[in-house]
Design a protein around this motif. Sequence first.
Motif, PDB file in Angstrom:
ATOM      1  N   ALA A  14       0.959  -1.267   0.101  1.00 26.49           N
ATOM      2  CA  ALA A  14      -0.263  -0.045   0.120  1.00 26.49           C
ATOM      3  C   ALA A  14       0.854   1.232  -0.007  1.00 26.49           C
ATOM      4  CB  ALA A  14      -0.997  -0.021   1.123  1.00 26.49           C
ATOM      5  N   LEU A  15       1.686   1.333   0.754  1.00 23.15           N
ATOM      6  CA  LEU A  15       2.743   2.402   0.829  1.00 23.15           C
ATOM      7  C   LEU A  15       3.554   2.788  -0.462  1.00 23.15           C
ATOM      8  CD1 LEU A  15       4.030   4.581   2.635  1.00 23.15           C
ATOM      9  CD2 LEU A  15       5.956   2.991   3.287  1.00 23.15           C
ATOM     10  N   VAL A  16       3.977   1.589  -1.143  1.00 18.95           N
ATOM     11  CA  VAL A  16       4.618   1.858  -2.496  1.00 18.95           C
ATOM     12  C   VAL A  16       3.520   2.270  -3.547  1.00 18.95           C
ATOM     13  CG1 VAL A  16       5.658   0.571  -4.610  1.00 18.95           C
ATOM     14  CG2 VAL A  16       6.402  -0.005  -2.165  1.00 18.95           C
ATOM     15  N   SER A  17       2.298   1.798  -3.327  1.00 23.01           N
ATOM     16  CA  SER A  17       1.222   2.233  -4.261  1.00 23.01           C
ATOM     17  C   SER A  17       1.004   3.780  -4.119  1.00 23.01           C
ATOM     18  CB  SER A  17      -0.163   1.427  -4.074  1.00 23.01           C
ATOM     19  OG  SER A  17       0.283   0.003  -4.192  1.00 23.01           O
ATOM     20  N   PHE A  18       0.970   4.052  -2.724  1.00 20.98           N
ATOM     21  CA  PHE A  18       0.593   5.564  -2.466  1.00 20.98           C
ATOM     22  C   PHE A  18       1.826   6.344  -3.317  1.00 20.98           C
ATOM     23  CE2 PHE A  18       1.645   9.162   0.257  1.00 20.98           C
ATOM     24  CZ  PHE A  18       0.210   9.855  -0.021  1.00 20.98           C
ATOM     25  N   PHE A  19       3.136   5.972  -3.186  1.00 21.83           N
ATOM     26  CA  PHE A  19       4.313   6.796  -3.545  1.00 21.83           C
ATOM     27  C   PHE A  19       4.166   6.648  -5.105  1.00 21.83           C
ATOM     28  CE2 PHE A  19       7.035   5.615   0.036  1.00 21.83           C
ATOM     29  CZ  PHE A  19       6.509   6.931   0.906  1.00 21.83           C
ATOM     30  N   PHE A  40      -6.751  11.791   2.358  1.00 20.08           N
ATOM     31  CA  PHE A  40      -7.878  10.944   1.680  1.00 20.08           C
ATOM     32  C   PHE A  40      -7.550  10.087   0.579  1.00 20.08           C
ATOM     33  CE2 PHE A  40     -10.133  13.926   4.207  1.00 20.08           C
ATOM     34  CZ  PHE A  40     -11.684  13.371   4.395  1.00 20.08           C
ATOM     35  N   LEU A  41      -6.687  10.478  -0.143  1.00 18.32           N
ATOM     36  CA  LEU A  41      -6.034   9.563  -1.127  1.00 18.32           C
ATOM     37  C   LEU A  41      -5.319   8.396  -0.628  1.00 18.32           C
ATOM     38  CD1 LEU A  41      -5.586   8.790  -4.133  1.00 18.32           C
ATOM     39  CD2 LEU A  41      -3.336  10.058  -4.256  1.00 18.32           C
ATOM     40  N   GLY A  42      -4.487   8.746   0.259  1.00 13.80           N
ATOM     41  CA  GLY A  42      -3.881   7.837   1.277  1.00 13.80           C
ATOM     42  C   GLY A  42      -4.749   6.777   1.965  1.00 13.80           C
ATOM     43  N   MET A  43      -5.961   6.840   2.375  1.00 16.62           N
ATOM     44  CA  MET A  43      -6.946   6.100   2.924  1.00 16.62           C
ATOM     45  C   MET A  43      -7.479   5.321   1.591  1.00 16.62           C
ATOM     46  SD  MET A  43      -9.272   8.126   5.865  1.00 16.62           S
ATOM     47  CE  MET A  43      -9.460   9.250   4.593  1.00 16.62           C
ATOM     48  N   ILE A  44      -7.763   5.937   0.506  1.00 18.25           N
ATOM     49  CA  ILE A  44      -8.353   5.183  -0.813  1.00 18.25           C
ATOM     50  C   ILE A  44      -7.393   4.199  -1.154  1.00 18.25           C
ATOM     51  CG2 ILE A  44      -9.177   5.554  -2.796  1.00 18.25           C
ATOM     52  CD1 ILE A  44      -9.983   8.172  -2.148  1.00 18.25           C
ATOM     53  N   VAL A  45      -6.069   4.456  -1.481  1.00 20.73           N
ATOM     54  CA  VAL A  45      -4.908   3.621  -1.874  1.00 20.73           C
ATOM     55  C   VAL A  45      -4.736   2.460  -1.031  1.00 20.73           C
ATOM     56  CG1 VAL A  45      -2.571   3.503  -2.351  1.00 20.73           C
ATOM     57  CG2 VAL A  45      -3.865   5.444  -3.128  1.00 20.73           C
TER      58      VAL A  45
END
Length: 452
Positions: free
Chosen positions: A110-115, A149-154
């Motif tokens: 999830a963290l990589v996806s957020f980046f 908010f994008l972080g929560m969604i991702v």
Amino acid sequence: MKKFLDWLERVLTPMAKVIGENKYLVAIRDGFLLSTPLLIVGSLFLLIANFPLPQWDQWMSAILGADWAQHMAVPANASFDVMTILAVVGISYSLGRQFKVDAMQAGIIALVSFFIVTPYYTEYTPEGTEQLIEVASLPLKWMGSNGLFLGMIVALISTRIFVWVLSKGWTIKMPEGVPPTVVKSFEALIPSFIVVMIFFVADWFVSLTSYGSLQAIIFDFLQTPLLALGNTLGAMIIAYVFLHFFWFFGINGSSVVGAVFNPVLRALSVENLDAYKHGQEIPNIITGQFQDMFATFGGAGSTLSLIVVMVIFCKSQRIKKLSQLSLVPGIFGINEPIIFGLPIVLNPLILIPFVLVPTINIIIAYFAMNWGLVPLTNGIQLPWTTPIIFSGFLVSGWQGAALQAILFVLGMFIYYPFIKVMDDQYLREEAQAVEIKEEEDIDFDDFDFDDI
């Protein structure tokens, strides 16, 4: 009244069950708990750097040097400027555990996806020029509240895809005898690739639009409108009416309503904190601190006012004993003894002040801040157990402490007639119990056994 309460129970109980058992809302709630201790610690350092006392800066400068405040701000920046990163990992980890997959691997993906969906540059304009320059970097702009908010969604989407791929069995199987850590790494390889590919394609597609990034789209079309809606008196009142109705039926309303409303309040609080750190005008009235420090004192229903009324004015042994046991926990925001011991649960008589007192607190506090009588909350994260007066002083100065005192006393006046009715009822019941006991007691010394 009974029909109305029965109808409320039929409506609210299923609703609370759906919200309370929803994996995604639970993941958001529990995920934020991962960052809460760090945010509180960072806030304490920020509070020391900006303690609201005259001459504080001069005293500390004499002890620690002229630049002491800048050093104190470092722990606060280290926690608040990366709060979205902490939230992404925490939410994904919580959701992964609920689906019984490798939660740590889910958090990393999830963290990589957020980046991937976050622009790797920071824009700035050099002093003396009008040219906008992009510098390759990991932008703190999107690591804090702006990217929340994008972080929560991702976090939710990436973890759900990860779980789905694993459920399909699309993994690399390792032979027996291979260490478990290696097995987990290869098992996550194909799911990780699929998740990363999906977010890579999404980011590439959005980069072809005028917005340039998913961060800009979510911030403009979702986060900004939600924060504007959450930062309204009406939204706060509606949320708190539902919260207290849930508590009335024995359901933890703070958890149910908070799962939906708290992410908005947290983002609003961080906006205030950022403005406070940089000496700018604080923008938001409704925040997490507004909720914790001015809506309720002593827990849901602002029951600290009720407890003090019980201690001072009530005469029945049942209420006096309960109030004495509940006073110290109530000072620190713990009111389950009152909720279930008085009880407030399923007690129509106490329902009226239980909902009315927090609602009045919200309305008065909102207009006091809106009219400039009390400073807006500074966004500093205090533990929810911080006692009143002290908490108001720390988040809104002496005016905030004074407002808390006024609201606390007003709550006492509202609760008084209702609890006195209960007190009189309990006094009658205790008197009847004593009479029955006296009638049942037989004095054998006066009994003439010779007459038998």
